[in-house]
Design a protein around this motif. Structure first.
Motif, PDB file in Angstrom:
ATOM      1  N   ARG A 239      20.961  14.582   6.481  1.00 41.16           N
ATOM      2  CA  ARG A 239      21.216  14.088   7.834  1.00 41.16           C
ATOM      3  C   ARG A 239      19.948  13.484   8.425  1.00 41.16           C
ATOM      4  N   LEU A 240      20.103  12.333   9.089  1.00 42.09           N
ATOM      5  CA  LEU A 240      18.957  11.654   9.684  1.00 42.09           C
ATOM      6  C   LEU A 240      18.471  12.396  10.924  1.00 42.09           C
ATOM      7  N   THR A 241      17.164  12.369  11.115  1.00 48.16           N
ATOM      8  CA  THR A 241      16.610  12.901  12.366  1.00 48.16           C
ATOM      9  C   THR A 241      16.888  11.905  13.488  1.00 48.16           C
ATOM     10  N   PRO A 242      16.811  12.329  14.737  1.00 44.41           N
ATOM     11  CA  PRO A 242      17.015  11.385  15.849  1.00 44.41           C
ATOM     12  C   PRO A 242      16.084  10.178  15.760  1.00 44.41           C
ATOM     13  N   GLU A 243      14.842  10.408  15.339  1.00 44.90           N
ATOM     14  CA  GLU A 243      13.897   9.303  15.217  1.00 44.90           C
ATOM     15  C   GLU A 243      14.336   8.337  14.123  1.00 44.90           C
ATOM     16  N   GLU A 244      14.799   8.878  13.000  1.00 40.16           N
ATOM     17  CA  GLU A 244      15.253   8.026  11.887  1.00 40.16           C
ATOM     18  C   GLU A 244      16.518   7.255  12.280  1.00 40.16           C
ATOM     19  N   TYR A 245      17.418   7.916  12.993  1.00 41.95           N
ATOM     20  CA  TYR A 245      18.640   7.232  13.425  1.00 41.95           C
ATOM     21  C   TYR A 245      18.305   6.087  14.381  1.00 41.95           C
ATOM     22  N   THR A 246      17.285   6.275  15.201  1.00 45.45           N
ATOM     23  CA  THR A 246      16.830   5.209  16.107  1.00 45.45           C
ATOM     24  C   THR A 246      16.343   4.011  15.308  1.00 45.45           C
ATOM     25  N   VAL A 247      15.662   4.267  14.198  1.00 49.04           N
ATOM     26  CA  VAL A 247      15.184   3.182  13.329  1.00 49.04           C
ATOM     27  C   VAL A 247      16.367   2.446  12.704  1.00 49.04           C
ATOM     28  N   VAL A 248      17.361   3.203  12.224  1.00 55.56           N
ATOM     29  CA  VAL A 248      18.535   2.577  11.596  1.00 55.56           C
ATOM     30  C   VAL A 248      19.268   1.686  12.589  1.00 55.56           C
ATOM     31  N   LYS A 249      19.367   2.140  13.840  1.00 56.28           N
ATOM     32  CA  LYS A 249      20.077   1.352  14.855  1.00 56.28           C
ATOM     33  C   LYS A 249      19.405  -0.001  15.109  1.00 56.28           C
ATOM     34  N   GLU A 250      18.162  -0.128  14.722  1.00 55.70           N
ATOM     35  CA  GLU A 250      17.451  -1.390  14.912  1.00 55.70           C
ATOM     36  C   GLU A 250      17.964  -2.500  14.005  1.00 55.70           C
ATOM     37  N   HIS A 251      18.818  -2.144  13.025  1.00 58.33           N
ATOM     38  CA  HIS A 251      19.253  -3.179  12.074  1.00 58.33           C
ATOM     39  C   HIS A 251      20.060  -4.286  12.759  1.00 58.33           C
ATOM     40  N   VAL A 252      20.702  -3.982  13.897  1.00 64.98           N
ATOM     41  CA  VAL A 252      21.461  -5.043  14.580  1.00 64.98           C
ATOM     42  C   VAL A 252      20.514  -6.046  15.237  1.00 64.98           C
ATOM     43  N   ARG A 253      19.404  -5.539  15.798  1.00 60.44           N
ATOM     44  CA  ARG A 253      18.409  -6.451  16.380  1.00 60.44           C
ATOM     45  C   ARG A 253      17.729  -7.263  15.284  1.00 60.44           C
ATOM     46  N   LEU A 254      17.381  -6.587  14.189  1.00 59.18           N
ATOM     47  CA  LEU A 254      16.726  -7.278  13.082  1.00 59.18           C
ATOM     48  C   LEU A 254      17.638  -8.362  12.510  1.00 59.18           C
ATOM     49  N   GLY A 255      18.911  -8.031  12.376  1.00 59.47           N
ATOM     50  CA  GLY A 255      19.863  -9.018  11.858  1.00 59.47           C
ATOM     51  C   GLY A 255      19.949 -10.245  12.740  1.00 59.47           C
ATOM     52  N   ALA A 256      20.014 -10.021  14.061  1.00 60.20           N
ATOM     53  CA  ALA A 256      20.056 -11.152  14.999  1.00 60.20           C
ATOM     54  C   ALA A 256      18.789 -11.987  14.901  1.00 60.20           C
ATOM     55  N   ASP A 257      17.631 -11.326  14.750  1.00 58.54           N
ATOM     56  CA  ASP A 257      16.361 -12.054  14.637  1.00 58.54           C
ATOM     57  C   ASP A 257      16.295 -12.870  13.351  1.00 58.54           C
ATOM     58  N   ILE A 258      16.823 -12.334  12.257  1.00 55.70           N
ATOM     59  CA  ILE A 258      16.827 -13.062  10.982  1.00 55.70           C
ATOM     60  C   ILE A 258      17.656 -14.332  11.103  1.00 55.70           C
TER      61      ILE A 258
END
Length: 375
Positions: A239-258
């Motif tokens: 199970r991901l830690t809250p900090e790790e889950y916060t990092v994973v959620k960034e994939h939508v921003r990263l995708g938009a930036d790409i």
């Protein structure tokens, strides 16, 4: 009589008309001529003795008679032939000619005036610019036809080029989707299956083809931002830690930036960025809710969830058809748009359990069929 025969004869030769068309054209012109000559005779006036203004008015009026009678008789004949109302035929095909016939009335007056003032020489002089105008008109029309044909040929070539570019773009999108999925063999084929579900839903909702294609492309690239997430977090078995889950959620921003790096993919940016928003506003990254979330993103959200629930993962087996439908119903109005959920449920009712595919199991079966050189 002579002018009517000449008119019908020229049409016969120029258009190679049948003899009945020649008779109709002759009769049509002759009847119109007799009508305005009869009116002139009944008036008791002599057009030669009239003042210039009266001559102009008479010429315009008589040309109006020719216009109404000739086009009216043609429309009547076409009505008998086609079985359509003569009035509708006249409005569609001949009403726009009124100004043209008015101009012919002015030309007729000009010929009368020039003949009265300068005899035959004056008539010839007034005819010269008319003939030149006609010649230039013919040349203009011919040149226009050439240009139109050139444009048609260029458009055909452009359409072929556009189709080739579209095929290349589709191939590139498929490749990018495979690159994203290959980072995790357990989700291989995930993006393509999400795109498939999304297209089914969009079609069921009656969206236009261009919007459906936009959704298909977004489905293929919805997880492209995961290319920027560290593997130790993305593939963590626990199970991901809250900090790790916060990092994973960034994939939508990263995708938009790409996607910002490609103008042709810019329309996908709001879909990629917001496909993890919740209908009740509890999603990410911006906490949008309801119709503030782009419809395309709401469709991808449901399609993504269906594929995730249906496919096997190392830590669980895929859910059954009934379990997935029940989960969609339970989360409609909170996580998912109820309209989008209902659209997929209707699809599932029509197509049965076969509409939901366990993509991971499908890939595993495909891999089992591969014969390796060492075997």
């Amino acid at each position: 009589l002579v002018l009517s025969l000449l008119f019908a004869g020229v049409a016969l030769v120029k258009y190679r008309s049948p003899i009945n068309r020649f008779i109709f054209n002759f009769s049509n012109q002759y009847i119109a001529a007799m009508a305005y000559l009869l009116l002139l005779q009944l008036s008791g006036a002599n057009i030669v003795d009239m003042d210039p203004v009266s001559q102009l008015l008479v010429c315009s009026a008589f040309m109006g008679i020719v216009y109404i009678m000739t086009t009216g008789l043609i429309s009547f004949g076409m009505s008998l032939d086609l079985g359509q109302p003569a009035r509708e035929i006249w409005i569609e095909k001949y009403s726009w000619l009124a100004s043209y016939y008015l101009a012919l009335g002015l030309i007729a007056y000009a010929l009368i005036f020039s003949y009265q003032q300068a005899g035959l020489f004056g008539t010839v002089v007034i005819l010269v610019p008319l003939l030149l105008l006609r010649l230039s008109q013919v040349q203009y029309l011919e040149r226009t036809k050439i240009v139109v044909n050139e444009l048609k040929n260029k458009n055909i070539a452009l359409e072929k080029s556009a189709e080739e570019i579209q095929r290349l773009n589709d191939g590139l999108l498929d490749t990018l989707a495979e690159v994203v999925d290959l980072r995790d063999p357990d989700v291989l084929g995930h993006s393509r299956q999400v795109a498939h579900y999304a297209v089914l839903i969009a079609t069921r909702l009656g969206l236009p083809p261009k919007q459906i294609d936009l959704i298909r492309r977004a489905g293929l690239l919805h997880d492209i931002g995961k290319l920027g997430i560290a593997e130790n977090i993305l593939f963590k078995p626990d199970r991901l830690t809250p900090e790790e889950y916060t990092v994973v959620k960034e994939h939508v921003r990263l995708g938009a930036d790409i996607l910002k790096m490609s103008n042709s993919l810019n329309p996908l940016i709001p879909i990629i960025r917001h496909h993890h928003e919740y209908y009740n506003g509890n999603g990410y990254p911006d906490g949008y809710n309801g119709n503030n979330i782009p419809l395309e993103a709401r469709i991808i959200a449901v399609a993504d969830a269906i594929e995730a629930m249906a496919s096997d993962r190392p830590y669980r087996r895929g859910m059954s058809h009934d379990e997935i439908i029940a989960e969609l119903r339970r989360n409609a109005g909170t996580q998912f748009d109820p309209m989008v959920v209902n659209a997929f449920i209707e699809i599932a009712k029509m197509d049965g359990e076969s509409v939901i595919v366990n993509a991971a199991r499908k890939v595993a079966l495909k891999d089992q069929k591969i014969i390796h050189p060492s075997s």
